[in-house]
Design an enzyme around this catalytic site. Structure first.
Site, PDB file in Angstrom:
ATOM      1  N   ASP A 175      -7.060 -23.987  18.240  1.00  8.99           N
ATOM      2  CA  ASP A 175      -5.960 -25.279  17.827  1.00  8.99           C
ATOM      3  C   ASP A 175      -5.570 -26.271  17.416  1.00  8.99           C
ATOM      4  O   ASP A 175      -4.627 -27.020  18.805  1.00  8.99           O
ATOM      5  CB  ASP A 175      -4.584 -24.129  17.616  1.00  8.99           C
ATOM      6  CG  ASP A 175      -2.999 -24.769  16.649  1.00  8.99           C
ATOM      7  OD1 ASP A 175      -3.814 -25.498  15.615  1.00  8.99           O
ATOM      8  OD2 ASP A 175      -1.945 -24.554  17.651  1.00  8.99           O
ATOM      9  N   GLU A 411      -6.198 -16.520  25.462  1.00  6.19           N
ATOM     10  CA  GLU A 411      -5.492 -16.238  24.192  1.00  6.19           C
ATOM     11  C   GLU A 411      -6.898 -14.978  23.757  1.00  6.19           C
ATOM     12  O   GLU A 411      -7.504 -15.122  22.507  1.00  6.19           O
ATOM     13  CB  GLU A 411      -5.429 -16.717  23.208  1.00  6.19           C
ATOM     14  CG  GLU A 411      -3.784 -17.028  23.719  1.00  6.19           C
ATOM     15  CD  GLU A 411      -3.334 -17.210  22.175  1.00  6.19           C
ATOM     16  OE1 GLU A 411      -3.935 -17.490  21.270  1.00  6.19           O
ATOM     17  OE2 GLU A 411      -1.544 -17.228  22.284  1.00  6.19           O
ATOM     18  N   TYR A 468       4.768 -15.139  21.043  1.00  4.21           N
ATOM     19  CA  TYR A 468       5.132 -15.719  19.290  1.00  4.21           C
ATOM     20  C   TYR A 468       5.836 -14.727  18.594  1.00  4.21           C
ATOM     21  O   TYR A 468       6.702 -15.510  17.605  1.00  4.21           O
ATOM     22  CB  TYR A 468       4.985 -16.349  18.847  1.00  4.21           C
ATOM     23  CG  TYR A 468       3.290 -17.806  19.319  1.00  4.21           C
ATOM     24  CD1 TYR A 468       4.496 -18.973  19.129  1.00  4.21           C
ATOM     25  CD2 TYR A 468       2.546 -17.251  20.048  1.00  4.21           C
ATOM     26  CE1 TYR A 468       4.444 -19.831  20.244  1.00  4.21           C
ATOM     27  CE2 TYR A 468       2.468 -18.800  20.856  1.00  4.21           C
ATOM     28  CZ  TYR A 468       2.678 -19.429  20.673  1.00  4.21           C
ATOM     29  OH  TYR A 468       2.570 -21.089  21.511  1.00  4.21           O
ATOM     30  N   TYR A 472       5.583 -16.761  14.540  1.00  4.85           N
ATOM     31  CA  TYR A 472       4.160 -15.853  13.912  1.00  4.85           C
ATOM     32  C   TYR A 472       4.152 -14.306  14.210  1.00  4.85           C
ATOM     33  O   TYR A 472       3.924 -13.446  12.778  1.00  4.85           O
ATOM     34  CB  TYR A 472       2.782 -16.148  14.624  1.00  4.85           C
ATOM     35  CG  TYR A 472       2.809 -17.127  14.971  1.00  4.85           C
ATOM     36  CD1 TYR A 472       2.416 -18.227  14.540  1.00  4.85           C
ATOM     37  CD2 TYR A 472       2.910 -17.895  16.035  1.00  4.85           C
ATOM     38  CE1 TYR A 472       1.854 -19.797  13.736  1.00  4.85           C
ATOM     39  CE2 TYR A 472       1.697 -19.059  16.157  1.00  4.85           C
ATOM     40  CZ  TYR A 472       1.698 -19.799  15.342  1.00  4.85           C
ATOM     41  OH  TYR A 472       1.578 -20.978  15.347  1.00  4.85           O
ATOM     42  N   GLU A 503       3.505 -19.545  26.944  1.00  5.74           N
ATOM     43  CA  GLU A 503       3.420 -19.903  25.682  1.00  5.74           C
ATOM     44  C   GLU A 503       4.316 -19.491  25.415  1.00  5.74           C
ATOM     45  O   GLU A 503       4.279 -18.225  24.843  1.00  5.74           O
ATOM     46  CB  GLU A 503       2.360 -20.161  24.417  1.00  5.74           C
ATOM     47  CG  GLU A 503       1.236 -20.994  25.199  1.00  5.74           C
ATOM     48  CD  GLU A 503       0.574 -21.245  23.900  1.00  5.74           C
ATOM     49  OE1 GLU A 503       0.134 -20.775  22.960  1.00  5.74           O
ATOM     50  OE2 GLU A 503      -1.079 -21.272  24.409  1.00  5.74           O
TER      51      GLU A 503
HETATM   52  C1  GCB Z   1      -1.583 -19.863  20.725  1.00  7.00           C
HETATM   53  C2  GCB Z   1      -2.450 -20.886  21.231  1.00  7.00           C
HETATM   54  C3  GCB Z   1      -2.243 -22.538  21.446  1.00  7.00           C
HETATM   55  C4  GCB Z   1      -1.701 -22.799  19.752  1.00  7.00           C
HETATM   56  C5  GCB Z   1      -0.404 -22.016  19.891  1.00  7.00           C
HETATM   57  C6  GCB Z   1       0.540 -22.189  18.395  1.00  7.00           C
HETATM   58  O1  GCB Z   1      -1.141 -18.875  21.036  1.00  7.00           O
HETATM   59  O2  GCB Z   1      -3.210 -21.003  22.497  1.00  7.00           O
HETATM   60  O3  GCB Z   1      -3.144 -23.434  21.525  1.00  7.00           O
HETATM   61  O4  GCB Z   1      -1.332 -24.372  19.480  1.00  7.00           O
HETATM   62  O5  GCB Z   1      -0.425 -20.404  19.459  1.00  7.00           O
HETATM   63  O6  GCB Z   1       1.046 -23.449  18.738  1.00  7.00           O
HETATM   64  O7  GCB Z   1      -0.045 -21.566  17.831  1.00  7.00           O
END
Ligand code: GCB
Length: 597
Positions: A175, A411, A468, A472, A503
């Site tokens: 991404d 990931e 997330y 998500y 993250e």
């Molecule tokens: C993740 C990835 C990162 C993405 C992020 C997202 O888990 O490690 O590269 O940019 O999610 O914002 O979806």
């Protein structure tokens, strides 16, 4: 690999500037490397080529692109060993000099160099670089090999369009925008013919003193001498003769997060000399704590990208300085080089600024939900390259005091294929430990997989996870997100290991507001972080929080992305969103050490 240096024994010439440029195709065209380009475009180096022109072909290019410049070598330097060094060329490079192949390099985020003696000539030398931006199963980061893998099930009415009309393009399995080009400085440097090739420094704290083990590799014959200087330039220790050994620094001044202190190891070997900075600090994982200098450290900060307007992924020193300043403004003390090794210039800056860094390889995208069960076994090409990248990253970065841990991947699919992913990662984890003279902790950053099945994460020194809930998963439902996160933390508590949330975040359109926190608003981003942080604060084994992301960044176009990923605490131009102010209030009140005793 030593960073190029200008000193009384070594000359240094930076070839940055505006070079000649042409886009190519999927096939290497040697004519574009042997002879001056016909009707070339202009292109600045270092920088990505994608955003320097206002044309789609540049932004969406696939395959080779060609760069050329000419240089002369001053006569006074011609008796020296002359090297050319590329800080990074993304994703692969083939370098030609005066119509002959000089060297090739695979991998877009680490330096490579070649010797020019016997190859440079008086007057102009034509330097040509073919840059390949393609990503596939053999590269890191990983690209899907076809639209099919990217889109999953065949959608028959559109098959013919896909097969015939779609021009060849990259399908990044990651991404961030697949920026390409000569991303970091290209430098000519000289050394005497008998030279210092590498220096490893391993400092260990011993009460008030430090024992500094060193290992110097040299080519040729010469007297070896090593002097350690403190930050004021005073000599604190000295050795002569042996290429390896240990010295004592009495009453050592430690390198601490937020309070950097750098010593310099000045090596002399025959006519050559090199000054290697280093810091004295210890790093250790003990039970569920991450100790720096024996004290429990709390990671406050962000995942980042090397990403900005116009430069793309090109090295940008003012931006680096600004980013560190903004981190300090927020009270942050650390970041992860998501998702590739950052420039040496950035790491030098972190050493000086006392910023703590988790250094990451470009191994991102090792997850393919649509592929067959044992796909890890098909990744033999990737695995070999993965090992090389780990070795090269550690060889480049081993002396940086700012780096406290290695992340060997981001990931990968560690849950659905738990056994095969363990078989893939365990040897790489061991390799990272073997390669690092300072033996720092090693991790694999894992994602929102089914964590109950994950056997890779608990096998790492620190459990690093990207989560997330509230975006998500359970997007817009912070109550559910809270429950999911709490249930998960209760699970990890039993593992008795330190956990860093590497993250967490939500896309946020700057300037979009609502009285009730709705997804994409600045209020939602702030509320989300408040809810998550209240949970993280309850668990002593959670030793760090890295938001995703420091700033908004470019990605491929797609339904999930409004002109890029908007999870930054700052906009891409580095203006704070509301959440940056929230974190400033929070982090300025959280000490670097002893937050969760
Ligand atoms: C993740 C990835 C990162 C993405 C992020 C997202 O888990 O490690 O590269 O940019 O999610 O914002 O979806």
């Amino acid at each position: 690999m030593l960073y190029p240096q200008l000193n009384e024994a070594r000359a240094l010439i930076d070839l940055s500037g505006v070079w000649q440029f042409a886009l190519g195709s999927e096939n290497l065209e040697e004519e574009k490397l042997k002879k001056p380009l016909e009707n070339p475009e202009t292109m600045a180096v270092p920088a990505s080529y994608n955003d320097q022109k206002a044309k789609e072909q540049f932004r969406d290019h696939y395959g080779y692109a060609y760069y050329q410049t000419t240089f002369q070598v001053p006569r006074t330097l011609q008796s020296e060993r002359i090297m050319i060094r590329f800080g990074s060329v993304t994703q692969a490079a083939e370098v030609w000099l005066n119509g002959e192949l000089l060297c090739k390099h695979k991998g877009g985020f680490l330096p490579f160099e070649a010797e020019l003696n016997g190859k440079v000539r008086p007057g102009d030398n034509l330097l040509a670089v073919a840059v390949d931006n393609r990503v596939d199963f053999s590269t890191l980061p990983v690209g899907n090999e076809s639209a099919q893998a990217m889109f999953g099930e065949e959608l028959s009415p559109f098959d013919s369009v896909k097969k015939t009309k779609v021009k060849p393009k990259n399908y990044p399995n990651f991404d961030f925008f697949n920026y390409a080009g000569i991303h970091r400085p290209v430098k000519l440097y000289t050394t005497p013919k008998q030279y210092i090739a590498d220096i490893s420094i391993v400092p260990e704290v011993r009460d008030k003193d430090a024992e500094v083990a060193y290992d110097i590799s040299c080519q040729g014959e010469g007297e070896l001498e090593l002097i350690l200087l403190d930050e004021a330039g005073n000599q604190v220790a000295e050795a002569k003769g042996a290429a390896s050994g240990a010295l004592t620094i009495p009453s050592v001044h430690l390198w601490e997060p937020g309070a950097a202190y750098l010593y310099t190891a000045v090596v002399k070997f025959g006519a050559d000399t090199y000054a290697q900075t280093f810091g004295v600090r210890s790093v250790e994982v003990k039970e569920d704590k991450f100790l720096i200098n024996g004290k429990p450290f709390y990671f406050k900060g962000c995942g980042k990208h090397e990403d900005s307007e116009v430069h793309g992924r090109g090295m940008d020193e003012p931006l680096n300085v600004k980013d560190i300043a903004l981190m300090k403004w927020m009270g942050a003390n650390s970041f992860r080089t998501s998702h590739y090794p950052y420039s040496e210039e950035m790491l030098n800056l972190c050493d000086r600024e006392g910023i703590v860094v988790i250094g990451e390889t470009p191994a991102v995208g090792l997850n393919f939900p649509n592929l067959k069960e044992d796909w890890y076994k098909d990744l033999s090409r990737t695995k070999e390259h993965h090992g090389d990248v780990i070795k090269d990253m550690i060889a480049r970065d081993k002396n940086h005091p700012s780096i406290v841990m290695w992340s060997i991947a981001n990931e990968p699919d560690t849950a659905a294929r738990s056994e095969s992913s363990y078989d893939y990662f365990k040897p790489l984890y061991d390799l990272a430990h073997e390669q690092d003279p300072q033996n720092r902790p090693v991790t694999v950053v894992v994602c929102n997989n089914d964590y109950l099945k994950d056997i890779v994460a608990p096998a790492m020194d620190v459990i690093c996870m990207n989560r997330y809930y509230g975006w998500y998963i359970f997007g817009g439902d912070l109550d559910a997100a809270k429950q999911a996160m709490t249930i998960e933390m209760e699970y990890w508590k039993e593992k008795k290991k330190p956990v860093i949330i590497t993250e967490y975040g939500v896309d946020t359109v700057p300037g979009l507001h609502s009285a009730v926190p709705n997804m994409f608003t600045e209020e939602y981003q702030t509320e989300y972080y408040k809810v998550m942080n209240r949970i993280l604060d309850q668990y002593a084994f959670v030793v760090g929080e890295h938001t995703w992301n420091f700033a908004d960044f470019a990605t491929i176009q797609g339904l999930m992305r409004i002109d890029g990923n908007k999870k930054g605490l700052f906009t891409r131009e580095r203006r704070p969103k509301y959440a940056a102010h929230y974190f400033r209030d929070r982090w300025l009140n959280i000490p670097d050490f002893g937050y969760k005793n």
